[in-house]
Design a protein around this motif. Structure first.
Motif, PDB file in Angstrom:
ATOM      1  N   ASN A 155       0.869  -1.173   0.000  1.00 42.12           N
ATOM      2  CA  ASN A 155       0.000   0.000   0.000  1.00 42.12           C
ATOM      3  C   ASN A 155       0.908   1.226   0.000  1.00 42.12           C
ATOM      4  OD1 ASN A 155      -1.556   2.236   1.688  1.00 42.12           O
ATOM      5  ND2 ASN A 155      -3.047   0.956   0.622  1.00 42.12           N
TER       6      ASN A 155
ATOM      7  N   CYS B  62       4.130  12.036 -10.288  1.00 46.54           N
ATOM      8  CA  CYS B  62       3.229  12.992  -9.641  1.00 46.54           C
ATOM      9  C   CYS B  62       2.974  14.182 -10.564  1.00 46.54           C
ATOM     10  CB  CYS B  62       3.836  13.493  -8.335  1.00 46.54           C
ATOM     11  SG  CYS B  62       4.102  12.200  -7.121  1.00 46.54           S
TER      12      CYS B  62
ATOM     13  N   SER C 180      -1.163   8.457  -2.364  1.00 44.87           N
ATOM     14  CA  SER C 180      -1.845   7.374  -3.062  1.00 44.87           C
ATOM     15  C   SER C 180      -2.815   6.659  -2.129  1.00 44.87           C
ATOM     16  CB  SER C 180      -0.832   6.369  -3.633  1.00 44.87           C
ATOM     17  OG  SER C 180      -1.511   5.281  -4.221  1.00 44.87           O
TER      18      SER C 180
ATOM     19  N   PHE D  26       5.658   5.704 -10.833  1.00 47.60           N
ATOM     20  CA  PHE D  26       4.722   6.667 -10.269  1.00 47.60           C
ATOM     21  C   PHE D  26       5.215   8.054 -10.653  1.00 47.60           C
ATOM     22  CE2 PHE D  26       4.467   2.977  -7.555  1.00 47.60           C
ATOM     23  CZ  PHE D  26       3.120   2.841  -7.297  1.00 47.60           C
TER      24      PHE D  26
ATOM     25  N   LYS E 151       8.630  11.697  -8.809  1.00 46.96           N
ATOM     26  CA  LYS E 151       8.474  10.436  -9.521  1.00 46.96           C
ATOM     27  C   LYS E 151       9.343   9.391  -8.844  1.00 46.96           C
ATOM     28  CE  LYS E 151      12.062  10.629 -13.041  1.00 46.96           C
ATOM     29  NZ  LYS E 151      12.380  10.463 -14.439  1.00 46.96           N
TER      30      LYS E 151
ATOM     31  N   LYS F  25       6.658  -0.654 -11.359  1.00 41.70           N
ATOM     32  CA  LYS F  25       5.587   0.347 -11.485  1.00 41.70           C
ATOM     33  C   LYS F  25       6.202   1.722 -11.345  1.00 41.70           C
ATOM     34  CE  LYS F  25       1.328   2.200 -10.894  1.00 41.70           C
ATOM     35  NZ  LYS F  25       0.844   2.901 -12.026  1.00 41.70           N
TER      36      LYS F  25
ATOM     37  N   TYR G 193      -0.899  -2.091  -4.545  1.00 32.92           N
ATOM     38  CA  TYR G 193      -0.282  -2.596  -5.768  1.00 32.92           C
ATOM     39  C   TYR G 193       0.232  -3.994  -5.442  1.00 32.92           C
ATOM     40  CZ  TYR G 193      -0.860   2.177  -7.106  1.00 32.92           C
ATOM     41  OH  TYR G 193      -1.426   3.398  -7.379  1.00 32.92           O
TER      42      TYR G 193
ATOM     43  N   GLU H  93      -5.161   7.401 -11.993  1.00 32.24           N
ATOM     44  CA  GLU H  93      -5.555   6.213 -11.234  1.00 32.24           C
ATOM     45  C   GLU H  93      -4.733   6.011  -9.961  1.00 32.24           C
ATOM     46  OE1 GLU H  93      -3.021   2.650 -13.272  1.00 32.24           O
ATOM     47  OE2 GLU H  93      -4.797   3.328 -14.355  1.00 32.24           O
ATOM     48  N   ASP H  94      -3.609   6.713  -9.812  1.00 32.26           N
ATOM     49  CA  ASP H  94      -2.707   6.455  -8.686  1.00 32.26           C
ATOM     50  C   ASP H  94      -2.911   7.347  -7.468  1.00 32.26           C
ATOM     51  OD1 ASP H  94      -1.303   4.348  -9.920  1.00 32.26           O
ATOM     52  OD2 ASP H  94      -0.072   5.778 -11.031  1.00 32.26           O
ATOM     53  N   TRP H  95      -3.500   8.514  -7.627  1.00 30.38           N
ATOM     54  CA  TRP H  95      -3.484   9.500  -6.553  1.00 30.38           C
ATOM     55  C   TRP H  95      -4.856   9.768  -5.953  1.00 30.38           C
ATOM     56  CZ3 TRP H  95       1.217   8.914  -5.941  1.00 30.38           C
ATOM     57  CH2 TRP H  95       2.106   8.907  -7.006  1.00 30.38           C
TER      58      TRP H  95
ATOM     59  N   LYS I 167      -3.189   3.541  -2.142  1.00 32.18           N
ATOM     60  CA  LYS I 167      -3.722   2.433  -2.931  1.00 32.18           C
ATOM     61  C   LYS I 167      -2.788   1.225  -2.885  1.00 32.18           C
ATOM     62  CE  LYS I 167      -6.403   5.398  -5.922  1.00 32.18           C
ATOM     63  NZ  LYS I 167      -6.782   5.711  -7.284  1.00 32.18           N
TER      64      LYS I 167
END
Length: 135
Positions: free
Chosen positions: A15, A41, A63, A39, A22, A37, A67, A47-49, A65
């Motif tokens: 999570n 910013c 995030s 990331f 980045k 993955k 993964y 979909e990530d933030w 979220k």
């Protein structure tokens, strides 16, 4: 690096808490990449933030979220690294095999060198010191 007896088909879920500008998260099992993955910013949540944060250093987005990756084989070493970019932090890692879950409910930070950790046969991380993840 996590050392232990990792079974084939174990699900590793991370999570992600926050990313600065980045970062690229890479997961290796016994030296072979099994997940990557990137990331990045921006002002767009995509979909990530879940929260956009603009600081004097650029975007440092939240995030919150999950993964996940399913381990394609058994192994003894899991390496989680930030291979490119600034830094990122995690809320938790979860190992799931069958109906068993094992949690590591601490914040993880990828930005400086870390120590190795051991995971026992029940999936419990046996070292309880603060963890900082890095390249």
């Amino acid at each position: 690096m996590l050392e232990g007896n990792f079974r084939k088909d174990t699900k590793l879920t991370i999570n992600v808490q926050q990313v600065s500008n980045k970062s690229t998260m890479q997961i290796k099992l016994d030296g072979s990449e099994i997940y990557r993955k990137a990331f990045i910013c921006t002002s767009d949540p995509g979909e990530d933030w879940t929260k956009i944060i603009l600081t004097q250093w650029g975007y440092q987005n939240i995030s919150g979220k999950d993964y996940s990756v399913i381990l394609p084989s058994g192994g003894t070493r899991l390496t989680i690294a930030n291979t490119e970019g600034d830094w990122m932090s995690f809320n938790r890692m979860t190992f799931t095999y069958g109906m068993k879950n094992r949690y590591r409910p601490r914040e993880y930070f990828m930005g400086s060198k870390t120590e190795n950790l051991s995971v026992n046969v029940d999936g419990k991380i046996t070292d309880e010191t603060e963890i900082r993840w890095s390249q």
